[in-house]
Design a protein around this motif. Structure first.
Motif, PDB file in Angstrom:
ATOM      1  N   ALA A  19       0.784  -1.381  -0.186  1.00 60.07           N
ATOM      2  CA  ALA A  19       0.375   0.079  -0.186  1.00 60.07           C
ATOM      3  C   ALA A  19       1.077   1.560   0.381  1.00 60.07           C
ATOM      4  O   ALA A  19       0.783   2.599  -0.726  1.00 60.07           O
ATOM      5  CB  ALA A  19      -0.531  -0.231   1.145  1.00 60.07           C
ATOM      6  N   GLY A  20       1.747   0.932   0.534  1.00 64.43           N
ATOM      7  CA  GLY A  20       2.445   2.589   0.889  1.00 64.43           C
ATOM      8  C   GLY A  20       3.362   2.769  -0.437  1.00 64.43           C
ATOM      9  O   GLY A  20       3.557   3.708  -0.991  1.00 64.43           O
ATOM     10  N   TYR A  21       4.021   1.528  -1.141  1.00 64.13           N
ATOM     11  CA  TYR A  21       4.343   1.499  -2.289  1.00 64.13           C
ATOM     12  C   TYR A  21       3.758   2.134  -3.729  1.00 64.13           C
ATOM     13  O   TYR A  21       3.675   3.278  -3.755  1.00 64.13           O
ATOM     14  CB  TYR A  21       4.763   0.675  -2.434  1.00 64.13           C
ATOM     15  N   LEU A  22       2.452   2.109  -3.737  1.00 63.05           N
ATOM     16  CA  LEU A  22       1.707   2.195  -4.012  1.00 63.05           C
ATOM     17  C   LEU A  22       0.994   3.497  -4.150  1.00 63.05           C
ATOM     18  O   LEU A  22       1.183   4.604  -5.170  1.00 63.05           O
ATOM     19  CB  LEU A  22       0.299   1.335  -4.470  1.00 63.05           C
ATOM     20  N   GLU A  23       0.812   4.161  -2.774  1.00 62.98           N
ATOM     21  CA  GLU A  23       0.304   5.057  -2.697  1.00 62.98           C
ATOM     22  C   GLU A  23       1.525   5.948  -3.543  1.00 62.98           C
ATOM     23  O   GLU A  23       1.257   7.080  -3.038  1.00 62.98           O
ATOM     24  CB  GLU A  23      -0.194   5.487  -1.116  1.00 62.98           C
ATOM     25  N   SER A  24       2.953   5.517  -2.893  1.00 65.33           N
ATOM     26  CA  SER A  24       3.947   6.873  -3.452  1.00 65.33           C
ATOM     27  C   SER A  24       4.195   6.625  -5.225  1.00 65.33           C
ATOM     28  O   SER A  24       4.497   7.810  -5.027  1.00 65.33           O
ATOM     29  CB  SER A  24       5.742   6.010  -2.603  1.00 65.33           C
ATOM     30  N   GLU A  25       3.530   6.423  -5.279  1.00 65.31           N
ATOM     31  CA  GLU A  25       3.256   5.963  -7.049  1.00 65.31           C
ATOM     32  C   GLU A  25       2.182   6.473  -7.762  1.00 65.31           C
ATOM     33  O   GLU A  25       2.195   6.640  -8.652  1.00 65.31           O
ATOM     34  CB  GLU A  25       3.830   4.907  -7.455  1.00 65.31           C
ATOM     35  N   GLY A  26       1.248   6.990  -6.451  1.00 62.26           N
ATOM     36  CA  GLY A  26       0.226   8.032  -7.008  1.00 62.26           C
ATOM     37  C   GLY A  26      -1.489   7.127  -7.306  1.00 62.26           C
ATOM     38  O   GLY A  26      -1.880   7.628  -7.685  1.00 62.26           O
ATOM     39  N   PHE A  27      -1.393   5.960  -6.297  1.00 61.00           N
ATOM     40  CA  PHE A  27      -2.255   5.359  -6.193  1.00 61.00           C
ATOM     41  C   PHE A  27      -2.952   4.906  -5.432  1.00 61.00           C
ATOM     42  O   PHE A  27      -2.199   5.293  -4.105  1.00 61.00           O
ATOM     43  CB  PHE A  27      -2.267   3.975  -6.899  1.00 61.00           C
ATOM     44  N   LYS A  28      -3.868   5.350  -5.074  1.00 59.36           N
ATOM     45  CA  LYS A  28      -4.613   5.313  -3.477  1.00 59.36           C
ATOM     46  C   LYS A  28      -5.376   3.469  -3.467  1.00 59.36           C
ATOM     47  O   LYS A  28      -5.633   3.011  -4.299  1.00 59.36           O
ATOM     48  CB  LYS A  28      -6.388   6.049  -4.050  1.00 59.36           C
ATOM     49  N   SER A  29      -4.677   3.217  -2.254  1.00 57.54           N
ATOM     50  CA  SER A  29      -5.457   1.793  -1.910  1.00 57.54           C
ATOM     51  C   SER A  29      -5.891   1.391  -0.566  1.00 57.54           C
ATOM     52  O   SER A  29      -6.301   2.396   0.295  1.00 57.54           O
ATOM     53  CB  SER A  29      -3.991   1.063  -1.871  1.00 57.54           C
ATOM     54  N   GLU A  30      -6.848   0.318  -0.875  1.00 59.76           N
ATOM     55  CA  GLU A  30      -7.304  -0.027   0.280  1.00 59.76           C
ATOM     56  C   GLU A  30      -6.884  -1.537   0.659  1.00 59.76           C
ATOM     57  O   GLU A  30      -6.404  -1.840  -0.102  1.00 59.76           O
ATOM     58  CB  GLU A  30      -9.203   0.256   0.721  1.00 59.76           C
ATOM     59  N   VAL A  31      -6.833  -1.652   1.645  1.00 63.58           N
ATOM     60  CA  VAL A  31      -6.210  -2.879   2.536  1.00 63.58           C
ATOM     61  C   VAL A  31      -7.095  -4.078   2.787  1.00 63.58           C
ATOM     62  O   VAL A  31      -8.257  -2.999   4.004  1.00 63.58           O
ATOM     63  CB  VAL A  31      -5.249  -2.956   3.412  1.00 63.58           C
TER      64      VAL A  31
END
Length: 244
Positions: A19-31
């Protein structure tokens, strides 16, 4: 803003890192950590992609893929520690768009996720239809039925993808590695036997029309397989001469 990515992972460390990596790349995420919560979220929210672990505590990921098949227009990418070719093929046959094995480089996850999302939103290819013996094959609609009996051949997704690759190949010879890569996106030394089994299953189903269509799928010794298109029983149907 585009919909978020749903991460279905019970390992909190992997989930947090992903989640942290995806969000650092501009993606929102939910777990979420189990299949029950995944299904609840998918019924109420839109997502750009589902990242699905197969080893969940309440239900196996393959079982969840089976439930999702044909029900939701959301691409699923499997992320799993199961690295056998059989497990990967099972995931693809049940509808996964890609499979990434653990441990993985976050950069590879990013590129694969982008590719899956892009393929999902890409404009569809023009409808193409073929005749193979008494089978009529609609590549765009993913259907194959007998013009003699009207019945479907009952191909799995991977079997249909294999047939489509061979039809589109224009008679060229495909190695086993090329075929396994084309239908699953994964090239692996273990794949030779897996593709032979897949070809055998496809031949058996093509033979069910009783017209010898399976014989058209030629084994090229020491290399792989081809589907000749210089024979009049294999023709592409243009928009001007489509029949019922």
């Amino acid at each position: 803003m585009p919909p978020p990515i749903l991460i279905v992972e019970d390992d909190t460390t992997i989930a947090t890192i992903t989640a942290g990596y995806l969000e650092s790349e501009g993606f929102k995420s939910e777990v979420v950590s189990n299949g029950r919560e995944m299904m609840r979220r998918l019924r109420t929210r839109a997502y750009a992609l589902v990242l699905l672990d197969l080893g969940l505590p309440d239900e196996d990921g393959l079982s969840l893929l089976r439930k999702l098949r044909g029900r939701l227009d959301i691409p699923v990418m499997v992320v799993t520690a199961r690295n056998s070719i059989d497990a990967r093929l099972a995931a693809f046959e049940l509808g996964a768009q890609d499979v990434l094995t653990k441990p993985f480089d976050p950069r590879e996850l990013r590129y694969r996720a982008l590719n899956v999302i892009a393929r999902h939103v890409r404009a569809p290819e023009p409808p193409r239809e073929y005749v193979l013996g008494s089978w009529r094959i609609h590549l765009h609609a993913h259907t194959i039925h007998s013009t003699r009996t009207g019945k479907s051949a009952g191909l799995t997704r991977t079997e249909f993808d294999l047939l489509a690759v061979l039809l589109r190949g224009g008679g060229r010879v495909f190695s086993r590695a090329q075929l396994i890569d084309a239908v699953t996106g994964v090239s692996d030394p273990e794949s030779d036997r897996a593709i032979d089994i897949l070809v055998s299953r496809l031949r058996k189903k093509l033979a069910s029309d009783g017209r010898g269509s399976e014989a058209r799928l030629v084994t090229v010794r020491g290399t792989g397989y081809r589907l000749p298109v210089d024979d009049s029983t294999v023709v592409e149907i243009s928009a001007s001469n489509r029949g019922g």
